[in-house]
Every structure is written in structure tokens, then in C-alpha cells.
Design a protein around this motif. Structure first.
Motif, mmCIF file in Angstrom:
data_model
loop_
_atom_site.group_PDB
_atom_site.id
_atom_site.type_symbol
_atom_site.label_atom_id
_atom_site.label_comp_id
_atom_site.label_asym_id
_atom_site.label_seq_id
_atom_site.Cartn_x
_atom_site.Cartn_y
_atom_site.Cartn_z
ATOM 1 N N ARG A 68 63.861 54.763 45.149
ATOM 2 C CA ARG A 68 63.726 55.768 44.082
ATOM 3 C C ARG A 68 64.680 55.481 42.924
ATOM 4 N NH1 ARG A 68 60.217 59.516 45.138
ATOM 5 N NH2 ARG A 68 59.768 60.097 47.286
ATOM 6 N N ARG A 69 65.907 55.063 43.256
ATOM 7 C CA ARG A 69 66.875 54.715 42.200
ATOM 8 C C ARG A 69 66.376 53.539 41.370
ATOM 9 N NH1 ARG A 69 71.554 54.386 45.953
ATOM 10 N NH2 ARG A 69 71.844 56.548 46.496
ATOM 11 N N ARG A 70 65.917 52.509 42.048
ATOM 12 C CA ARG A 70 65.445 51.315 41.336
ATOM 13 C C ARG A 70 64.200 51.631 40.510
ATOM 14 N NH1 ARG A 70 65.354 47.798 38.029
ATOM 15 N NH2 ARG A 70 64.267 45.841 38.412
ATOM 16 N N LEU A 71 63.297 52.428 41.075
ATOM 17 C CA LEU A 71 62.091 52.801 40.344
ATOM 18 C C LEU A 71 62.443 53.631 39.112
ATOM 19 C CD1 LEU A 71 59.102 52.133 40.866
ATOM 20 C CD2 LEU A 71 58.850 54.432 41.804
ATOM 21 N N ALA A 72 63.450 54.484 39.224
ATOM 22 C CA ALA A 72 63.908 55.278 38.077
ATOM 23 C C ALA A 72 64.451 54.369 36.968
ATOM 24 C CB ALA A 72 64.970 56.279 38.517
ATOM 25 N N GLU A 73 65.150 53.295 37.344
ATOM 26 C CA GLU A 73 65.648 52.335 36.350
ATOM 27 C C GLU A 73 64.488 51.668 35.619
ATOM 28 O OE1 GLU A 73 68.027 49.592 38.579
ATOM 29 O OE2 GLU A 73 69.581 51.081 39.031
ATOM 30 N N VAL A 74 63.485 51.249 36.381
ATOM 31 C CA VAL A 74 62.303 50.609 35.779
ATOM 32 C C VAL A 74 61.571 51.624 34.899
ATOM 33 C CG1 VAL A 74 60.070 49.539 36.254
ATOM 34 C CG2 VAL A 74 62.055 48.931 37.651
ATOM 35 N N GLY A 75 61.448 52.848 35.391
ATOM 36 C CA GLY A 75 60.788 53.891 34.609
ATOM 37 C C GLY A 75 61.477 54.120 33.279
ATOM 38 N N ALA A 76 62.799 54.137 33.295
ATOM 39 C CA ALA A 76 63.559 54.306 32.052
ATOM 40 C C ALA A 76 63.306 53.129 31.106
ATOM 41 C CB ALA A 76 65.042 54.441 32.356
ATOM 42 N N GLU A 77 63.272 51.927 31.660
ATOM 43 C CA GLU A 77 63.032 50.732 30.838
ATOM 44 C C GLU A 77 61.651 50.758 30.191
ATOM 45 O OE1 GLU A 77 62.797 45.865 31.398
ATOM 46 O OE2 GLU A 77 63.741 47.070 32.957
ATOM 47 N N LEU A 78 60.658 51.276 30.910
ATOM 48 C CA LEU A 78 59.284 51.306 30.396
ATOM 49 C C LEU A 78 58.920 52.632 29.727
ATOM 50 C CD1 LEU A 78 57.404 49.526 33.334
ATOM 51 C CD2 LEU A 78 57.903 48.593 31.064
ATOM 52 N N GLY A 79 59.849 53.581 29.708
ATOM 53 C CA GLY A 79 59.561 54.882 29.118
ATOM 54 C C GLY A 79 58.572 55.699 29.940
ATOM 55 N N ASP A 84 55.838 60.491 36.817
ATOM 56 C CA ASP A 84 54.849 59.410 36.909
ATOM 57 C C ASP A 84 55.388 58.202 37.682
ATOM 58 O OD1 ASP A 84 52.897 60.828 35.417
ATOM 59 O OD2 ASP A 84 53.960 60.306 33.573
ATOM 60 N N GLN A 85 56.441 58.410 38.452
ATOM 61 C CA GLN A 85 57.034 57.368 39.298
ATOM 62 C C GLN A 85 56.801 57.775 40.748
ATOM 63 O OE1 GLN A 85 61.164 56.935 38.132
ATOM 64 N NE2 GLN A 85 60.624 57.136 35.967
ATOM 65 N N HIS A 86 56.063 56.958 41.473
ATOM 66 C CA HIS A 86 55.611 57.336 42.809
ATOM 67 C C HIS A 86 56.112 56.375 43.880
ATOM 68 C CE1 HIS A 86 52.824 60.093 40.813
ATOM 69 N NE2 HIS A 86 52.645 59.104 39.948
ATOM 70 N N ILE A 87 56.632 56.961 44.951
ATOM 71 C CA ILE A 87 56.997 56.206 46.143
ATOM 72 C C ILE A 87 56.027 56.659 47.229
ATOM 73 C CG2 ILE A 87 58.721 55.843 47.961
ATOM 74 C CD1 ILE A 87 59.853 54.658 45.527
ATOM 75 N N ALA A 88 55.402 55.705 47.889
ATOM 76 C CA ALA A 88 54.499 56.032 48.997
ATOM 77 C C ALA A 88 54.974 55.270 50.227
ATOM 78 C CB ALA A 88 53.069 55.630 48.639
ATOM 79 N N ILE A 89 54.627 55.792 51.373
ATOM 80 C CA ILE A 89 54.974 55.118 52.621
ATOM 81 C C ILE A 89 53.682 54.805 53.349
ATOM 82 C CG2 ILE A 89 56.152 55.332 54.842
ATOM 83 C CD1 ILE A 89 58.196 57.124 53.431
ATOM 84 N N GLY A 90 53.506 53.527 53.665
ATOM 85 C CA GLY A 90 52.291 53.097 54.349
ATOM 86 C C GLY A 90 51.987 51.649 54.048
ATOM 87 N N GLN A 91 50.713 51.292 54.127
ATOM 88 C CA GLN A 91 50.253 49.933 53.837
ATOM 89 C C GLN A 91 50.052 49.847 52.324
ATOM 90 O OE1 GLN A 91 47.176 48.484 52.731
ATOM 91 N NE2 GLN A 91 48.005 46.447 53.149
ATOM 92 N N PRO A 92 50.687 48.862 51.647
ATOM 93 C CA PRO A 92 50.693 48.841 50.180
ATOM 94 C C PRO A 92 49.331 48.957 49.497
ATOM 95 C CG PRO A 92 52.312 47.307 51.001
ATOM 96 C CD PRO A 92 51.548 47.803 52.209
ATOM 97 N N ALA A 93 48.370 48.134 49.858
ATOM 98 C CA ALA A 93 47.076 48.184 49.168
ATOM 99 C C ALA A 93 46.394 49.536 49.381
ATOM 100 C CB ALA A 93 46.177 47.048 49.639
ATOM 101 N N HIS A 94 46.402 50.026 50.600
ATOM 102 C CA HIS A 94 45.771 51.310 50.905
ATOM 103 C C HIS A 94 46.412 52.443 50.094
ATOM 104 C CE1 HIS A 94 43.920 54.551 53.165
ATOM 105 N NE2 HIS A 94 45.118 55.078 53.312
ATOM 106 N N GLU A 95 47.734 52.458 50.051
ATOM 107 C CA GLU A 95 48.431 53.523 49.328
ATOM 108 C C GLU A 95 48.188 53.427 47.824
ATOM 109 O OE1 GLU A 95 49.794 56.152 50.726
ATOM 110 O OE2 GLU A 95 49.343 55.324 52.704
#
Length: 148
Positions: A68-79, A84-95
Motif C-alpha cells: 500500500r505504501r509503495r502503491l501510494a508513492e506510484v499513485g502520487a507520481e502519476l496523480g 483509485d489505488q487497489h490492492i487485491a489478494i488472489g491470483q493476479p490475472a483473475h483479480e
């Protein structure tokens, strides 16, 4: 007007993810399309197949917190807003497919490592995303450090 209205950017948050981030910035700089980020964590129990007789919840929670911290950094970089920043748990393609449907996404952007041999035979996340998506998929070629 942009050809796409909503782009879901799937990241594994590795060091190579920066290549995807830069490509998305370049390709969609003039676009008015909404952008969302997604990172999928595979449960630790998948890795160990439930064979480890200990509670891995604390470790899984710490991994999720760091993601979540790393995704927040990327989100800030991309505005991209936190909502609109989502973390899911499971199989990547399915999620990613599930999230793309929920968000009414019309483009999923993911990295592709250009695997060969057995790695290609067993598949990759980008290949799985492509073959199960109900929208367009942009596979961004990620170069390994020794390829640059």
C-alpha cells in the motif's frame, strides 16, 4: 477525446515497474482517461500450500502494508487518487479481470517480461490477463537490467 475512458495499470511493484510507469506517463500524457492502479498479492498460503503449521497472518498483513505504501508513492507520481489505488489478494490475472469489470475499465496496462522456453510454456501474468480480459490489454515490454 481519448480512445480510452478508464485505464487500469497493473503493477507488481518490482524495480522493473518503473518502466511501466514511465511508459504509461508517456503514452497517456495528453489523455483525459481516468487511471487506476492495481497490485495483486498472492496469499502466502498459496506459496506454502498450507503445509506450514504457523499463522502467517501477521506476515501477510505486513506485506500488504508495504505494498500500500509503495502503491501510494506510484499513485502520487502519476496523480492517481488514493481511492483509485487497489490492492487485491488472489491470483493476479483473475483479480485484475474482476477489478476491470467492477471499475468498467476499457484498457488494462501490464508489464511483460518476454519469457522464453519453459517460462513461456507455463505462462505469465500478462498472457493470462490478455486471454481472459473483456477489454483491451496493453502489454508493456519490461527489460531486464542486463538488457538495457
Amino acid at each position: 477525446m481519448s480512445a480510452y475512458q478508464h485505464i487500469l495499470i497493473g503493477l507488481d511493484l518490482s524495480t522493473e515497474s518503473q518502466q511501466i510507469i514511465q511508459r504509461v506517463k508517456t503514452l497517456f500524457a495528453q489523455s483525459s482517461a481516468k487511471r487506476s492502479l492495481c497490485h495483486v498479492l498472492e496469499p502466502i498460503s498459496y506459496t506454502y500450500g498450507g503445509d506450514v503449521p504457523i499463522d502467517l497472518t501477521g506476515i501477510q498483513n505486513e506485506i500488504e502494508t508495504q505494498a500500500r505504501r509503495r502503491l501510494a508513492e506510484v499513485g502520487a507520481e502519476l496523480g492517481i487518487a488514493p481511492a483509485d489505488q487497489h490492492i487485491a489478494i488472489g491470483q493476479p490475472a483473475h483479480e485484475m479481470h474482476k477489478l476491470a469489470k467492477q471499475l468498467d475499465v476499457d484498457l488494462i496496462a501490464v508489464g511483460s517480461h518476454g519469457r522464453h522456453g519453459l517460462a513461456l510454456l507455463f505462462g505469465s501474468t500478462s498472457n493470462s490477463v490478455l486471454h481472459g480480459a473483456n477489454c483491451d490489454v496493453l502489454a508493456i515490454r519490461v527489460k531486464e537490467p542486463d538488457e538495457e
